[in-house]
Design a protein around this motif. Structure first.
Motif, PDB file in Angstrom:
ATOM      1  N   ARG A  50      -3.501   5.084  -8.436  1.00 61.42           N
ATOM      2  CA  ARG A  50      -3.371   3.667  -8.763  1.00 61.42           C
ATOM      3  C   ARG A  50      -3.344   2.796  -7.501  1.00 61.42           C
ATOM      4  N   ILE A  51      -2.685   3.273  -6.457  1.00 58.23           N
ATOM      5  CA  ILE A  51      -2.638   2.470  -5.225  1.00 58.23           C
ATOM      6  C   ILE A  51      -4.040   2.336  -4.626  1.00 58.23           C
ATOM      7  N   GLN A  52      -4.875   3.372  -4.784  1.00 63.15           N
ATOM      8  CA  GLN A  52      -6.251   3.294  -4.308  1.00 63.15           C
ATOM      9  C   GLN A  52      -7.050   2.294  -5.136  1.00 63.15           C
ATOM     10  N   GLU A  53      -6.819   2.282  -6.443  1.00 65.40           N
ATOM     11  CA  GLU A  53      -7.503   1.317  -7.311  1.00 65.40           C
ATOM     12  C   GLU A  53      -7.123  -0.110  -6.934  1.00 65.40           C
ATOM     13  N   GLU A  54      -5.819  -0.323  -6.677  1.00 65.23           N
ATOM     14  CA  GLU A  54      -5.364  -1.658  -6.289  1.00 65.23           C
ATOM     15  C   GLU A  54      -5.949  -2.076  -4.946  1.00 65.23           C
ATOM     16  N   HIS A  55      -6.018  -1.130  -4.014  1.00 65.27           N
ATOM     17  CA  HIS A  55      -6.583  -1.440  -2.699  1.00 65.27           C
ATOM     18  C   HIS A  55      -8.076  -1.726  -2.803  1.00 65.27           C
ATOM     19  N   ASP A  56      -8.782  -0.936  -3.610  1.00 65.39           N
ATOM     20  CA  ASP A  56     -10.215  -1.157  -3.808  1.00 65.39           C
ATOM     21  C   ASP A  56     -10.468  -2.551  -4.396  1.00 65.39           C
ATOM     22  N   ASN A  57      -9.606  -2.974  -5.297  1.00 65.90           N
ATOM     23  CA  ASN A  57      -9.742  -4.304  -5.890  1.00 65.90           C
ATOM     24  C   ASN A  57      -9.502  -5.392  -4.844  1.00 65.90           C
ATOM     25  N   PHE A  58      -8.536  -5.154  -3.968  1.00 69.37           N
ATOM     26  CA  PHE A  58      -8.260  -6.088  -2.870  1.00 69.37           C
ATOM     27  C   PHE A  58      -9.483  -6.222  -1.967  1.00 69.37           C
ATOM     28  N   VAL A  59     -10.083  -5.094  -1.617  1.00 68.82           N
ATOM     29  CA  VAL A  59     -11.299  -5.107  -0.784  1.00 68.82           C
ATOM     30  C   VAL A  59     -12.423  -5.866  -1.492  1.00 68.82           C
ATOM     31  N   LYS A  60     -12.549  -5.639  -2.791  1.00 71.14           N
ATOM     32  CA  LYS A  60     -13.586  -6.317  -3.576  1.00 71.14           C
ATOM     33  C   LYS A  60     -13.404  -7.832  -3.511  1.00 71.14           C
ATOM     34  N   VAL A  61     -12.155  -8.300  -3.614  1.00 70.69           N
ATOM     35  CA  VAL A  61     -11.864  -9.735  -3.520  1.00 70.69           C
ATOM     36  C   VAL A  61     -12.291 -10.276  -2.161  1.00 70.69           C
ATOM     37  N   LEU A  62     -11.971  -9.536  -1.098  1.00 75.86           N
ATOM     38  CA  LEU A  62     -12.362  -9.972   0.243  1.00 75.86           C
ATOM     39  C   LEU A  62     -13.883 -10.039   0.375  1.00 75.86           C
ATOM     40  N   GLN A  63     -14.554  -9.008  -0.093  1.00 75.75           N
ATOM     41  CA  GLN A  63     -16.010  -8.966   0.020  1.00 75.75           C
ATOM     42  C   GLN A  63     -16.677 -10.067  -0.814  1.00 75.75           C
ATOM     43  N   GLN A  64     -16.100 -10.375  -1.975  1.00 81.25           N
ATOM     44  CA  GLN A  64     -16.628 -11.467  -2.793  1.00 81.25           C
ATOM     45  C   GLN A  64     -16.496 -12.807  -2.086  1.00 81.25           C
ATOM     46  N   ILE A 385      -3.842 -10.578  -6.717  1.00 81.30           N
ATOM     47  CA  ILE A 385      -4.286  -9.188  -6.864  1.00 81.30           C
ATOM     48  C   ILE A 385      -3.111  -8.355  -7.368  1.00 81.30           C
ATOM     49  N   GLU A 386      -3.423  -7.266  -8.053  1.00 79.36           N
ATOM     50  CA  GLU A 386      -2.379  -6.360  -8.526  1.00 79.36           C
ATOM     51  C   GLU A 386      -1.808  -5.594  -7.331  1.00 79.36           C
ATOM     52  N   GLY A 387      -0.490  -5.457  -7.308  1.00 79.11           N
ATOM     53  CA  GLY A 387       0.125  -4.760  -6.178  1.00 79.11           C
ATOM     54  C   GLY A 387       1.365  -3.983  -6.549  1.00 79.11           C
ATOM     55  N   SER A 388       1.428  -3.496  -7.796  1.00 82.32           N
ATOM     56  CA  SER A 388       2.622  -2.763  -8.226  1.00 82.32           C
ATOM     57  C   SER A 388       2.863  -1.522  -7.387  1.00 82.32           C
ATOM     58  N   GLU A 389       1.785  -0.832  -7.001  1.00 84.89           N
ATOM     59  CA  GLU A 389       1.918   0.364  -6.157  1.00 84.89           C
ATOM     60  C   GLU A 389       1.810   0.012  -4.673  1.00 84.89           C
ATOM     61  N   LEU A 390       0.908  -0.890  -4.339  1.00 82.41           N
ATOM     62  CA  LEU A 390       0.746  -1.281  -2.934  1.00 82.41           C
ATOM     63  C   LEU A 390       2.056  -1.805  -2.348  1.00 82.41           C
ATOM     64  N   SER A 391       2.809  -2.547  -3.149  1.00 83.98           N
ATOM     65  CA  SER A 391       4.029  -3.167  -2.639  1.00 83.98           C
ATOM     66  C   SER A 391       5.156  -2.171  -2.407  1.00 83.98           C
ATOM     67  N   ARG A 392       5.020  -0.948  -2.881  1.00 84.21           N
ATOM     68  CA  ARG A 392       6.065   0.052  -2.665  1.00 84.21           C
ATOM     69  C   ARG A 392       6.216   0.402  -1.187  1.00 84.21           C
ATOM     70  N   GLY A 393       5.191   0.136  -0.402  1.00 85.48           N
ATOM     71  CA  GLY A 393       5.261   0.402   1.039  1.00 85.48           C
ATOM     72  C   GLY A 393       5.884  -0.730   1.830  1.00 85.48           C
ATOM     73  N   ARG A 394       6.318  -1.796   1.125  1.00 83.03           N
ATOM     74  CA  ARG A 394       6.972  -2.949   1.754  1.00 83.03           C
ATOM     75  C   ARG A 394       6.003  -3.762   2.608  1.00 83.03           C
ATOM     76  N   GLY A 395       4.909  -4.192   1.966  1.00 85.67           N
ATOM     77  CA  GLY A 395       3.949  -5.048   2.648  1.00 85.67           C
ATOM     78  C   GLY A 395       2.991  -5.671   1.658  1.00 85.67           C
ATOM     79  N   GLY A 396       2.453  -6.835   2.015  1.00 83.44           N
ATOM     80  CA  GLY A 396       1.546  -7.553   1.126  1.00 83.44           C
ATOM     81  C   GLY A 396       0.141  -7.667   1.685  1.00 83.44           C
ATOM     82  N   PRO A 397      -0.670  -8.582   1.137  1.00 78.50           N
ATOM     83  CA  PRO A 397      -2.072  -8.727   1.559  1.00 78.50           C
ATOM     84  C   PRO A 397      -2.246  -8.977   3.051  1.00 78.50           C
ATOM     85  N   ARG A 398      -1.355  -9.780   3.653  1.00 77.75           N
ATOM     86  CA  ARG A 398      -1.479 -10.015   5.103  1.00 77.75           C
ATOM     87  C   ARG A 398      -1.224  -8.733   5.872  1.00 77.75           C
ATOM     88  N   CYS A 399      -0.203  -7.978   5.470  1.00 78.48           N
ATOM     89  CA  CYS A 399       0.107  -6.713   6.147  1.00 78.48           C
ATOM     90  C   CYS A 399      -1.071  -5.740   6.102  1.00 78.48           C
TER      91      CYS A 399
END
Length: 407
Positions: A50-64, A385-399
């Motif tokens: 799930r964290i990979q899916e969330e990260h892939d979506n984040f990358v997609k937003v940047l690329q768009q 962006i979805e970050g339920s799993e990404l945020s478990r590492g204690r960081g957001g989009p800027r991080c």
């Protein structure tokens, strides 16, 4: 090999983001266990798929939004194709991981030299355990007997998807961090090799502002490039005043455009490990701020002089920003509004860790609903962006983003 036409340069926190380094979470997160969470700086174990899916979506937003995304692991793989670079990297990788037994060290060197550049890069990030190599019993030391199959010769780097921290582009140069914790020190080794050998940096005459040869710690999450002449640096859990002074000396003496550094002293606390966990810039004169630490802040200015620099204490953050950026008004947007409970909850989930991809356009976690609504009401365009799993590492989009080029 990645071809970069325009040399990396960052003179703004908010101008149109053109190119950035990211790292897709991978095998290194599968190494997290309840026993090593604290050592590896995690509070919980993420769901890797799930964290990979969330990260892939984040990358997609940047690329768009026309951001060129470079993956850190790919950059490392590219430079390791040169055998002499790979051999040097293996030596330093074993050294930074504390492999001291000559027998084991030599064995691991030969083991890794036989691997492809892709495999070495994956091991450098994902780690290497005792049960993944065939080692003779006569070579085993006490650590191998005690920890057995869970013993790491090369430790995993689960925090690496927060690419902001190992370094920061400031003007036309790179600051390579000196990381506070042992768990993150190998991250800067990777960036140092990319800086030294990848053509993105090597062929573009990128300056150097700092690296881990200095004993005092400073991390990229504490550095905000507010304008061509002004940066802010957090004096925090991870960044020391001695490191900030050294960075100031290097920037002023080695030809950067920076003339003033706002030093923002924040509480020494896991919740506020870096300045960008409590304060980020979202537009020309607008900033997002966690109000729960307002009364604990101290702000200082380091100002370039004809010889050296001067230091003085500022009245408060808002006054310092107005003066440094030559702005008539400053708009401070509180995360969570004026509700202390909501503000604290959403700060923990990185509501202040916004990534500006253009003036007044930011990427944030969708889970911080109150803070996002407040920013939208203030005229900021919020891309959630979805970050339920990404945020478990204690960081957001800027991080998760290390900008290399902004307009």
């Amino acid at each position: 090999m990645v071809k970069v036409v325009t040399a990396p340069r960052v003179n703004s926190e908010i101008n149109k983001l053109k190119m950035a380094i990211l790292h897709r979470p991978g095998k290194e997160l599968e190494r997290l266990t309840p026993q090593n969470l604290s050592e590896l700086l995690f509070d919980d174990i993420p769901w890797v798929r799930r964290i990979q899916e969330e990260h892939d979506n984040f990358v997609k937003v940047l690329q768009q939004n026309r951001v060129e995304v470079l993956y850190l692991q790919n950059l490392l793989e590219e430079i390791l194709k040169e055998e002499n670079v790979k051999e040097k990297f293996i030596d330093e990788l074993l050294q930074v991981n504390g492999v001291t037994s000559p027998k084991i060290n030599n064995y691991l060197k030969e083991f890794l030299k036989e691997k492809s550049s892709n495999e070495v890069a994956e091991i450098a990030i994902g780690g290497l355990t005792l049960n993944e190599i065939k080692i003779k019993k006569s070579m085993m030391g006490l650590a191998e007997y005690i920890y057995q199959d869970s013993y790491f010769y090369i430790k995993p780097l689960p925090n690496l998807y927060f690419t902001r921290d190992p370094g920061a582009m400031i003007d036309g140069g790179l600051m390579i961090s000196s990381m506070k914790t042992a768990a993150r020190k190998p991250e800067t080794l990777i960036l140092k090799y990319i800086y030294k050998y990848h053509e993105i940096f090597r062929k573009n005459n990128i300056h150097w502002w700092y690296d881990d040869s200095y004993p005092h710690s400073i991390e990229g999450g504490d550095v905000l490039v507010l304008s061509e002449k002004v940066i802010a640096v957090g004096c925090s859990e991870r960044t020391t005043p001695q490191a900030i002074e050294q960075l100031a000396h290097n920037l002023f003496e080695k030809g950067s455009s920076v003339e003033r550094i706002l030093v923002v002293q924040i509480p020494i606390n896991r919740s506020y490990m870096h300045l960008d966990t409590v304060f980020t810039m979202v537009d020309t004169n607008r900033f997002v701020f966690y109000p729960g630490i307002k009364n604990e802040l101290r702000v200082f200015s380091i100002i370039k002089e004809e010889k050296g620099f001067s230091i003085h204490q500022e009245k408060d953050l808002q006054t310092a920003l107005k003066s440094a950026l030559n702005l008539y008004t400053i708009d401070i947007i509180p995360t969570g509004g004026l509700n202390a409970i909501t503000s604290a909850r959403e700060q923990w989930n990185d509501s202040t860790n916004t990534l500006a991809i253009a003036p007044g356009v930011i990427v944030t976690y969708s889970r911080n609903e109150i803070s996002n609504k407040i920013m939208e009401k203030e005229g900021i365009k919020v891309i959630p962006i979805e970050g339920s799993e990404l945020s478990r590492g204690r960081g957001g989009p800027r991080c998760m983003t290390m900008p290399l080029l902004r307009e």
